[in-house]
Write a protein that holds these residues in place. Structure first.
Motif, PDB file in Angstrom:
ATOM      1  N   TYR A   3       0.624  -1.167  -0.019  1.00 38.36           N
ATOM      2  CA  TYR A   3       0.031   0.159  -0.126  1.00 38.36           C
ATOM      3  C   TYR A   3       0.844   1.191  -0.066  1.00 38.36           C
ATOM      4  O   TYR A   3       1.984   1.298   0.223  1.00 38.36           O
ATOM      5  N   ASN A   4       0.257   2.453  -0.488  1.00 39.22           N
ATOM      6  CA  ASN A   4       0.969   3.429  -0.232  1.00 39.22           C
ATOM      7  C   ASN A   4       1.284   4.069   0.834  1.00 39.22           C
ATOM      8  O   ASN A   4       0.703   3.773   1.800  1.00 39.22           O
ATOM      9  N   ASN A   6       0.906   6.632   2.533  1.00 38.35           N
ATOM     10  CA  ASN A   6       0.003   7.455   3.248  1.00 38.35           C
ATOM     11  C   ASN A   6      -1.390   6.799   3.512  1.00 38.35           C
ATOM     12  O   ASN A   6      -2.265   7.229   3.712  1.00 38.35           O
ATOM     13  N   ASP A   7      -1.514   5.501   3.333  1.00 36.39           N
ATOM     14  CA  ASP A   7      -2.398   4.664   3.494  1.00 36.39           C
ATOM     15  C   ASP A   7      -2.336   3.895   4.769  1.00 36.39           C
ATOM     16  O   ASP A   7      -1.542   3.056   4.907  1.00 36.39           O
ATOM     17  N   LYS A   8      -3.316   3.914   5.781  1.00 41.53           N
ATOM     18  CA  LYS A   8      -3.191   3.039   6.815  1.00 41.53           C
ATOM     19  C   LYS A   8      -3.104   1.748   6.820  1.00 41.53           C
ATOM     20  O   LYS A   8      -2.689   0.992   7.767  1.00 41.53           O
ATOM     21  N   ARG A   9      -3.710   1.133   5.737  1.00 44.21           N
ATOM     22  CA  ARG A   9      -3.588  -0.331   5.608  1.00 44.21           C
ATOM     23  C   ARG A   9      -2.215  -0.747   5.193  1.00 44.21           C
ATOM     24  O   ARG A   9      -1.892  -1.939   5.741  1.00 44.21           O
ATOM     25  N   ARG A  10      -1.392   0.030   5.158  1.00 42.07           N
ATOM     26  CA  ARG A  10       0.188  -0.205   4.840  1.00 42.07           C
ATOM     27  C   ARG A  10       0.679  -0.760   6.411  1.00 42.07           C
ATOM     28  O   ARG A  10       1.412  -1.619   6.511  1.00 42.07           O
ATOM     29  N   LEU A  11      -0.040  -0.297   7.401  1.00 42.09           N
ATOM     30  CA  LEU A  11       0.573  -0.838   8.609  1.00 42.09           C
ATOM     31  C   LEU A  11       0.010  -2.209   8.939  1.00 42.09           C
ATOM     32  O   LEU A  11       0.702  -2.949   9.515  1.00 42.09           O
ATOM     33  N   GLU A  17       3.554  -8.941   6.784  1.00 45.33           N
ATOM     34  CA  GLU A  17       4.905  -8.955   6.001  1.00 45.33           C
ATOM     35  C   GLU A  17       5.771  -9.311   7.132  1.00 45.33           C
ATOM     36  O   GLU A  17       6.651 -10.605   6.876  1.00 45.33           O
ATOM     37  N   TYR A  18       5.911  -8.966   8.178  1.00 47.90           N
ATOM     38  CA  TYR A  18       6.741  -9.343   9.053  1.00 47.90           C
ATOM     39  C   TYR A  18       6.481 -10.891   9.659  1.00 47.90           C
ATOM     40  O   TYR A  18       7.363 -11.573   9.830  1.00 47.90           O
ATOM     41  N   LEU A  19       5.192 -11.081  10.076  1.00 40.56           N
ATOM     42  CA  LEU A  19       4.829 -12.369  10.722  1.00 40.56           C
ATOM     43  C   LEU A  19       4.996 -13.462   9.534  1.00 40.56           C
ATOM     44  O   LEU A  19       5.086 -14.485  10.147  1.00 40.56           O
ATOM     45  N   LEU A  20       4.952 -13.082   8.209  1.00 39.47           N
ATOM     46  CA  LEU A  20       5.101 -14.059   7.292  1.00 39.47           C
ATOM     47  C   LEU A  20       6.684 -14.232   7.036  1.00 39.47           C
ATOM     48  O   LEU A  20       7.086 -14.991   6.144  1.00 39.47           O
ATOM     49  N   THR A  21       7.574 -13.485   7.847  1.00 41.08           N
ATOM     50  CA  THR A  21       8.898 -13.364   7.667  1.00 41.08           C
ATOM     51  C   THR A  21       9.437 -12.966   6.203  1.00 41.08           C
ATOM     52  O   THR A  21      10.429 -13.398   5.653  1.00 41.08           O
ATOM     53  N   LYS A  22       8.545 -12.125   5.645  1.00 39.50           N
ATOM     54  CA  LYS A  22       9.076 -11.379   4.382  1.00 39.50           C
ATOM     55  C   LYS A  22       9.969 -10.134   4.371  1.00 39.50           C
ATOM     56  O   LYS A  22      10.605  -9.810   3.594  1.00 39.50           O
ATOM     57  N   ILE A  23       9.800  -9.501   5.680  1.00 37.15           N
ATOM     58  CA  ILE A  23      10.723  -8.365   6.275  1.00 37.15           C
ATOM     59  C   ILE A  23      11.344  -8.838   7.486  1.00 37.15           C
ATOM     60  O   ILE A  23      10.794  -9.471   8.428  1.00 37.15           O
ATOM     61  N   THR A  27      13.834  -3.652   8.919  1.00 36.49           N
ATOM     62  CA  THR A  27      12.688  -3.130   7.766  1.00 36.49           C
ATOM     63  C   THR A  27      11.336  -2.612   8.468  1.00 36.49           C
ATOM     64  O   THR A  27      11.034  -1.609   8.167  1.00 36.49           O
ATOM     65  N   PHE A  28      10.994  -3.513   9.232  1.00 38.05           N
ATOM     66  CA  PHE A  28       9.766  -3.414   9.846  1.00 38.05           C
ATOM     67  C   PHE A  28       9.489  -1.944  10.732  1.00 38.05           C
ATOM     68  O   PHE A  28       8.799  -1.113  10.425  1.00 38.05           O
ATOM     69  N   SER A  29      10.506  -1.891  11.408  1.00 37.54           N
ATOM     70  CA  SER A  29      10.542  -0.706  12.370  1.00 37.54           C
ATOM     71  C   SER A  29      10.894   0.710  11.384  1.00 37.54           C
ATOM     72  O   SER A  29      10.067   1.651  11.878  1.00 37.54           O
ATOM     73  N   ASP A  30      11.758   0.552  10.513  1.00 39.67           N
ATOM     74  CA  ASP A  30      11.873   1.992   9.596  1.00 39.67           C
ATOM     75  C   ASP A  30      10.500   2.073   8.870  1.00 39.67           C
ATOM     76  O   ASP A  30      10.191   3.214   8.950  1.00 39.67           O
ATOM     77  N   GLU A  31      10.011   1.117   8.023  1.00 45.02           N
ATOM     78  CA  GLU A  31       8.862   1.295   7.421  1.00 45.02           C
ATOM     79  C   GLU A  31       7.637   1.738   8.236  1.00 45.02           C
ATOM     80  O   GLU A  31       6.801   2.477   8.008  1.00 45.02           O
ATOM     81  N   PHE A  32       7.380   1.007   9.343  1.00 47.29           N
ATOM     82  CA  PHE A  32       6.290   1.252  10.168  1.00 47.29           C
ATOM     83  C   PHE A  32       6.437   2.690  10.879  1.00 47.29           C
ATOM     84  O   PHE A  32       5.407   3.589  10.775  1.00 47.29           O
ATOM     85  N   HIS A  33       7.766   3.152  11.232  1.00 48.56           N
ATOM     86  CA  HIS A  33       7.776   4.347  11.839  1.00 48.56           C
ATOM     87  C   HIS A  33       7.422   5.518  10.897  1.00 48.56           C
ATOM     88  O   HIS A  33       6.763   6.391  11.019  1.00 48.56           O
ATOM     89  N   ASN A  34       8.033   5.241   9.524  1.00 50.46           N
ATOM     90  CA  ASN A  34       7.977   6.297   8.495  1.00 50.46           C
ATOM     91  C   ASN A  34       6.495   6.662   8.280  1.00 50.46           C
ATOM     92  O   ASN A  34       6.056   7.446   7.978  1.00 50.46           O
TER      93      ASN A  34
END
Length: 101
Positions: A3-4, A6-11, A17-23, A27-34
Motif C-alpha cells: 500500500y502507499n 500514506n494509506d493506513k492499510r500499509r500498517l 509481512e513481518y509475521l510471514l518473515t518477508k521482512i 525493515t519493519f521498524s523503519d517502514e512502520f515508523h515512517n
C-alpha cells in the motif's frame, strides 16, 4: 499487495509481512515508523486503533539489532520484544475486528 505510504492499510500489511518473515525487524521498524509517524494523520484512525498502533510505535522506534547498543543502553528493544509486541498488536486488532475490514 503493498500500500502507499500514506494509506493506513500499509500498517496492517507491514504486520503481515513481518509475521510471514518477508521482512526483518529493521525493515519493519523503519517502514512502520515512517508510515505511522511521518505519513498518517491521527484522524485516519479510530481512537482505539490509534492507541494500539501508538503502543507498537513506542516499542519499534527503540529497536536495535545491535548487541553493542543494548550494552550501552538498556532501553533499546530486542528482536524478541519487538516480535512479541507485533504479535500482540495483531491479536488486539483482530479481537476488535479491525482485521476483518
Amino acid at each position: 499487495m503493498c500500500y502507499n505510504i500514506n494509506d493506513k492499510r500499509r500498517l496492517y500489511w507491514l504486520l503481515d509481512e513481518y509475521l510471514l518473515t518477508k521482512i526483518n525487524e529493521s525493515t519493519f521498524s523503519d517502514e512502520f515508523h515512517n508510515t505511522f509517524v511521518n505519513e498518517l494523520d491521527y484522524n485516519d484512525f479510530k481512537e482505539i486503533e490509534y492507541s494500539i498502533f501508538f503502543e507498537l510505535s513506542n516499542i519499534s522506534e527503540k529497536f536495535s539489532p545491535y548487541e553493542e547498543d543494548h550494552k550501552l543502553w538498556s532501553g533499546f528493544t530486542t528482536v524478541e520484544e519487538l516480535k512479541k509486541k507485533i504479535v500482540e498488536t495483531k491479536e488486539k486488532l483482530k479481537s476488535l475486528n479491525f482485521l476483518d475490514k
